[in-house]
Design a protein around this motif. Sequence first.
Motif, PDB file in Angstrom:
ATOM      1  N   ALA A 116       0.846  -1.194   0.000  1.00  0.00           N
ATOM      2  CA  ALA A 116       0.000   0.000   0.000  1.00  0.00           C
ATOM      3  C   ALA A 116       0.878   1.240   0.000  1.00  0.00           C
ATOM      4  N   PRO A 117       0.734   2.077  -1.021  1.00  0.00           N
ATOM      5  CA  PRO A 117       1.604   3.251  -1.091  1.00  0.00           C
ATOM      6  C   PRO A 117       1.292   4.267   0.014  1.00  0.00           C
ATOM      7  N   ALA A 118       2.279   5.065   0.340  1.00  0.00           N
ATOM      8  CA  ALA A 118       2.152   5.984   1.468  1.00  0.00           C
ATOM      9  C   ALA A 118       1.074   7.032   1.225  1.00  0.00           C
ATOM     10  N   TRP A 119       0.889   7.429  -0.047  1.00  0.00           N
ATOM     11  CA  TRP A 119      -0.102   8.478  -0.299  1.00  0.00           C
ATOM     12  C   TRP A 119      -1.511   8.042   0.057  1.00  0.00           C
ATOM     13  N   MET A 120      -1.705   6.723   0.153  1.00  0.00           N
ATOM     14  CA  MET A 120      -3.042   6.233   0.480  1.00  0.00           C
ATOM     15  C   MET A 120      -3.509   6.722   1.849  1.00  0.00           C
ATOM     16  N   ALA A 121      -2.554   6.800   2.768  1.00  0.00           N
ATOM     17  CA  ALA A 121      -2.900   7.246   4.118  1.00  0.00           C
ATOM     18  C   ALA A 121      -3.503   8.645   4.077  1.00  0.00           C
ATOM     19  N   LEU A 122      -3.088   9.445   3.092  1.00  0.00           N
ATOM     20  CA  LEU A 122      -3.631  10.796   2.970  1.00  0.00           C
ATOM     21  C   LEU A 122      -4.921  10.805   2.163  1.00  0.00           C
ATOM     22  N   VAL A 123      -4.965   9.979   1.123  1.00  0.00           N
ATOM     23  CA  VAL A 123      -6.117  10.003   0.223  1.00  0.00           C
ATOM     24  C   VAL A 123      -7.335   9.360   0.872  1.00  0.00           C
ATOM     25  N   SER A 124      -7.099   8.308   1.665  1.00  0.00           N
ATOM     26  CA  SER A 124      -8.216   7.559   2.239  1.00  0.00           C
ATOM     27  C   SER A 124      -9.201   8.433   3.032  1.00  0.00           C
ATOM     28  N   PRO A 125      -8.711   9.289   3.944  1.00  0.00           N
ATOM     29  CA  PRO A 125      -9.699  10.127   4.643  1.00  0.00           C
ATOM     30  C   PRO A 125     -10.410  11.102   3.716  1.00  0.00           C
ATOM     31  N   LEU A 126      -9.711  11.541   2.642  1.00  0.00           N
ATOM     32  CA  LEU A 126     -10.363  12.474   1.720  1.00  0.00           C
ATOM     33  C   LEU A 126     -11.508  11.773   0.981  1.00  0.00           C
ATOM     34  N   ILE A 127     -11.255  10.524   0.573  1.00  0.00           N
ATOM     35  CA  ILE A 127     -12.327   9.759  -0.082  1.00  0.00           C
ATOM     36  C   ILE A 127     -13.485   9.577   0.893  1.00  0.00           C
ATOM     37  N   ALA A 128     -13.132   9.286   2.150  1.00  0.00           N
ATOM     38  CA  ALA A 128     -14.171   9.080   3.164  1.00  0.00           C
ATOM     39  C   ALA A 128     -15.033  10.320   3.313  1.00  0.00           C
ATOM     40  N   VAL A 129     -14.383  11.491   3.366  1.00  0.00           N
ATOM     41  CA  VAL A 129     -15.146  12.735   3.508  1.00  0.00           C
ATOM     42  C   VAL A 129     -16.032  12.934   2.286  1.00  0.00           C
ATOM     43  N   ALA A 130     -15.484  12.652   1.094  1.00  0.00           N
ATOM     44  CA  ALA A 130     -16.277  12.817  -0.123  1.00  0.00           C
ATOM     45  C   ALA A 130     -17.504  11.908  -0.093  1.00  0.00           C
ATOM     46  N   LEU A 131     -17.309  10.648   0.329  1.00  0.00           N
ATOM     47  CA  LEU A 131     -18.438   9.715   0.391  1.00  0.00           C
ATOM     48  C   LEU A 131     -19.471  10.167   1.419  1.00  0.00           C
ATOM     49  N   THR A 132     -18.968  10.706   2.561  1.00  0.00           N
ATOM     50  CA  THR A 132     -19.889  11.202   3.583  1.00  0.00           C
ATOM     51  C   THR A 132     -20.727  12.348   3.028  1.00  0.00           C
ATOM     52  N   LEU A 133     -20.060  13.252   2.305  1.00  0.00           N
ATOM     53  CA  LEU A 133     -20.780  14.396   1.753  1.00  0.00           C
ATOM     54  C   LEU A 133     -21.858  13.913   0.789  1.00  0.00           C
ATOM     55  N   LEU A 134     -21.496  12.931  -0.024  1.00  0.00           N
ATOM     56  CA  LEU A 134     -22.428  12.402  -1.014  1.00  0.00           C
ATOM     57  C   LEU A 134     -23.631  11.755  -0.325  1.00  0.00           C
ATOM     58  N   SER A 135     -23.336  10.838   0.626  1.00  0.00           N
ATOM     59  CA  SER A 135     -24.442  10.162   1.316  1.00  0.00           C
ATOM     60  C   SER A 135     -25.261  11.162   2.109  1.00  0.00           C
ATOM     61  N   GLY A 136     -24.563  12.130   2.706  1.00  0.00           N
ATOM     62  CA  GLY A 136     -25.266  13.155   3.476  1.00  0.00           C
ATOM     63  C   GLY A 136     -26.211  13.928   2.577  1.00  0.00           C
ATOM     64  N   ALA A 137     -25.725  14.281   1.382  1.00  0.00           N
ATOM     65  CA  ALA A 137     -26.552  15.039   0.454  1.00  0.00           C
ATOM     66  C   ALA A 137     -27.804  14.246   0.102  1.00  0.00           C
ATOM     67  N   VAL A 138     -27.642  12.940  -0.137  1.00  0.00           N
ATOM     68  CA  VAL A 138     -28.799  12.097  -0.455  1.00  0.00           C
ATOM     69  C   VAL A 138     -29.773  12.083   0.722  1.00  0.00           C
ATOM     70  N   MET A 139     -29.189  11.891   1.954  1.00  0.00           N
ATOM     71  CA  MET A 139     -30.040  11.819   3.143  1.00  0.00           C
ATOM     72  C   MET A 139     -30.822  13.131   3.337  1.00  0.00           C
ATOM     73  N   PHE A 140     -30.123  14.254   3.197  1.00  0.00           N
ATOM     74  CA  PHE A 140     -30.792  15.541   3.405  1.00  0.00           C
ATOM     75  C   PHE A 140     -31.853  15.773   2.333  1.00  0.00           C
ATOM     76  N   ALA A 141     -31.548  15.358   1.084  1.00  0.00           N
ATOM     77  CA  ALA A 141     -32.522  15.530   0.012  1.00  0.00           C
ATOM     78  C   ALA A 141     -33.771  14.709   0.313  1.00  0.00           C
ATOM     79  N   LEU A 142     -33.572  13.472   0.813  1.00  0.00           N
ATOM     80  CA  LEU A 142     -34.716  12.630   1.155  1.00  0.00           C
ATOM     81  C   LEU A 142     -35.540  13.257   2.275  1.00  0.00           C
ATOM     82  N   LEU A 143     -34.868  13.994   3.176  1.00  0.00           N
ATOM     83  CA  LEU A 143     -35.584  14.650   4.277  1.00  0.00           C
ATOM     84  C   LEU A 143     -36.231  15.948   3.809  1.00  0.00           C
ATOM     85  N   GLY A 144     -36.062  16.259   2.524  1.00  0.00           N
ATOM     86  CA  GLY A 144     -36.703  17.451   1.991  1.00  0.00           C
ATOM     87  C   GLY A 144     -35.926  18.727   2.236  1.00  0.00           C
ATOM     88  N   LEU A 145     -34.620  18.612   2.477  1.00  0.00           N
ATOM     89  CA  LEU A 145     -33.820  19.816   2.695  1.00  0.00           C
ATOM     90  C   LEU A 145     -32.939  20.059   1.477  1.00  0.00           C
TER      91      LEU A 145
END
Lengths: 360, 359
Positions: free
Chosen positions: B11-40
Motif C-alpha cells: 500500500a503506497p504511502a499516499w493512500m494514508a492521505l487520500v483515504s480520509p479524503l475519499i471518506a469525507v467525499a463519500l460522507t458528503l455524497l451520502s449526506g446530500a442524499v439523506m438531506f434531500a430525502l428529508l426534503g432539505l
Amino acid sequence: MQINRRQILQGATALAGAATLGQPAFAQANPLQVGFIYVGPVGDFGWSTMHDVGRKRLEEVMGAAVKTTAVEAVAANDMERVATQLARQGHRLIFTTSFSFFQPTMRVAPTLPNVFFESATGTQTAANVSLYNARFYEGRYVQGVIAARKSKSKTIGYIASFPVPEVVHAINTVMRGAWSVDPSMKIRVVWVNAWFNPGREADAARALIDQGCDVICAHTDSPAPLQLANERGVFGFGQASDMTRFAPKAHLTSSVNNWGDYYVERAKAVIDGSWKPGDVWGGLNSGMFRLAPFTNMTPEEASEAERVRDALSTGRLHPFDGPLTRADGTVAVPAGGRATDDQIRAMNYFYRGIDVALPS
Amino acid sequence: MRIVLTRRDDAPAWMALVSPLIAVALTLLSGAVMFALLGLDPLKALGVYFISPISDGWALQELAVKATPLILISVGLSLCYLSNNWNIGAEGQFVMGAIFGGWVAIATHGAANGPWVFPAMMLAGMLGGAALAMIPAILKTRLSVNEILTSLMLVYVAELLLDWLVRGPWRDPKGFNFPQSVMFDKEAQVMRLMADGRINLGTPIAIIVVVIAAIMMARTLKGFEIRLVGAAPRAARFAGFDEKRLTWTVFAISGALAGLAGIIEVSGTMGQLQPSVSPGYGFTAIIVAFLGRLNPIGCLIAGVVLAITFIGGENAQISLRLPLDVTRVFQGMLLFYVLACDAVLNYRIALVRTGGAAA
C-alpha cells in the motif's frame, strides 16, 4: 455565585457587539423565535419530553407569532455555545430546562443582553434571567393522603433519584400527607441515582414491594415502577405524564407536568415588551402541573383526595406549616410558623419519624 | 465461505492521505442524499454542518474550545496505543484531573491568592489523572491484569467519587444544597484569550503538547522505543528497552494529559465542579486517536474534524430543526466511511472457501 470582573467585561463587549450580533432578530415582522435546550433526549418520556410537549403547546397556541427550536441532550459544558448559537440565529427567548444549565445560563446571559432567558430551577435571577419551577410537593401531599388510605401494610415505597432538596422535601411531604390520615404510616426509600433508568427503577420497585411496601411513589421519570406495581398487585403513582395506560390496575393518579401555559405567557410578554425577570414557583393553582384523574379508588377515597387537592390549590392547606422537626429532634420550624420558599428549596433533612438515611 | 482481509504490504504511502479524503467525499455524497430525502436543500444542509462551525471568529473560538480536550487526551492515548498499552479509561483520568485540580480551586476559594493558583491547579490535575492511570499500569506490569478492563472500570470509580464529593463535602454551602461546588475564583479560572469569545489558554497548551509529542515521536529515542515496543516487542527487548517502565511512562503521560484536559475544561468552560463534568470526551478521544492515525499532528486534525461534526450537528438542530438522531446518523456515517476506506485501501479482501488453506 458571584459576577466577577471578567463577566462584566464580557457583558460590556457584548453590548458593544450586540448591534451586529442581533441584526436578524429585529426584523419586526418576523415571528418571535423561541429556543429550548433540553438536558435529555425528547424521547425520555419524562422531564425533557414534557418540556417538549410545552414547546408544542406554545406553537399551537401562538401559531405564526412564534417559531420554536429545540436542542436535545445538551451537556452543561456545551450549554453556553448552544445558547449563543440560538441567539445568533435570532432567538430572543430561550428556555434552559435543567438545573445543570443554571450556572452556564448565568454566565452567558450578560453577554447576550437582548435575549431573555428562562431557567427551570436555579438560585437567583438576573436582568435577563427568570426562574421557573412547579411546586410538585403539593402533589406529593395528595399522594401521601391517598397512600395512607390504600395501604394495608402501612408502608409506602419511595423510589428516589438523587438526594437533592427537591427530592428530600418531596419525601417529607408525602409522609406529612400520609400522617394526616394515619400517624402510624412508614416509608422505605431506595436511591437509584438516576432520573431515568427503567431497569434500575424496576429493580428498586421490586425490592420495595418485597419489603412489604404496597404503594409505590416514584421520583424518577419512567413508567417502569408503576408497571411493576401493576404486575405485583400493589398501587402506584405516575410521574411527569399521565401514566394511567401503563398500569390500569395499579395507577392511582399521576402528577402531570404542564409547562405550555407558562411558555405561552412568557412568549406573549416578550412580544408585547412586558417581560421582566421573575422567580415563579407555581403550585396546583398555577396550572404548571395537575393531578391526572383518580383511578382505582372508591368514591369516598377519591372525594377525599379531591378535597385535599383543592385545599392545597386554594392555599387553605400548606404542607410546610410548623411545627417541623428534623430527624435528629431539633426544631426546623416552630409551631405557628411556616417554612419559607428558600428553606423548602434548601431542605436537606428528613422529618422526625422518617427512618431513612441520606446517602453522603 | 468467509471473508478474509490480508494486509497489503505494497500500500503506497499516499493512500494514508487520500483515504480520509475519499471518506469525507463519500460522507458528503451520502449526506446530500439523506438531506434531500428529508426534503432539505443538500448544499445548505452540508453548509450548516461543515461551514457554519468555521464561519467566523466566534465559531472558530468555540471550535477550539470543543476540540482542545479531545486533542489533549488523544495525543496521550496514541502514545499508549502505539506501544500496545490499551488505556480505555481516559474519561476517568479526565474526571480525576478535574477533581484534583478542582480541590486546589475549592481549598483556596475566597482567600487572597496570587497568580500561582491556576498553575497549581494544572499540576494537581495532571497528577490526579496520572495517579489514576498508574493503577492499571502497575496492575498490568506486576500482576498481568488486563489493562483494558481495569482502566475502563476505574472510570466509574472516578465518576462516583466526583458525584459523592459534589453532593457531600464539596457542596457549595450557599448553593441551596444543589450538587455543585462553589464557583471558582477568578484566579482559578483558565485565562481567556479574547474579549469576545470563550477561547482560553487551554488551546495554546494543547498545540504545544502536540508539537512536543510530534517531535518526541519523530526525533527522539523515546519515540522510537514507543513505536518499537508496539510493533516488535521481542526486538525491543533485544534492544534493551524496558517494556514495563515504558508501560508506566505512557500510562502516566496519557493520564496526565487527560487530567490536564479535565481541569482546563472544568475551570475554563464550567467554572465549578458538577456531578458530571464530561460529555464523554475521554471516550470520544479514543476515536480521535485512531482517526488521527495515532500521530500527534493527526490527532490535532482529527480532533478539529470531530469537533466540527459535533458543533455542526448542534447547528443543524438549530438552523435546520433536524432532530438529534439525524445529526448522530450523519456523524456515524463519517466514522464508518473513514474506517471502511482504510480497510478497503490497506487490505486485500478475498472470499475463502471454508476448510481451505489457512489465510
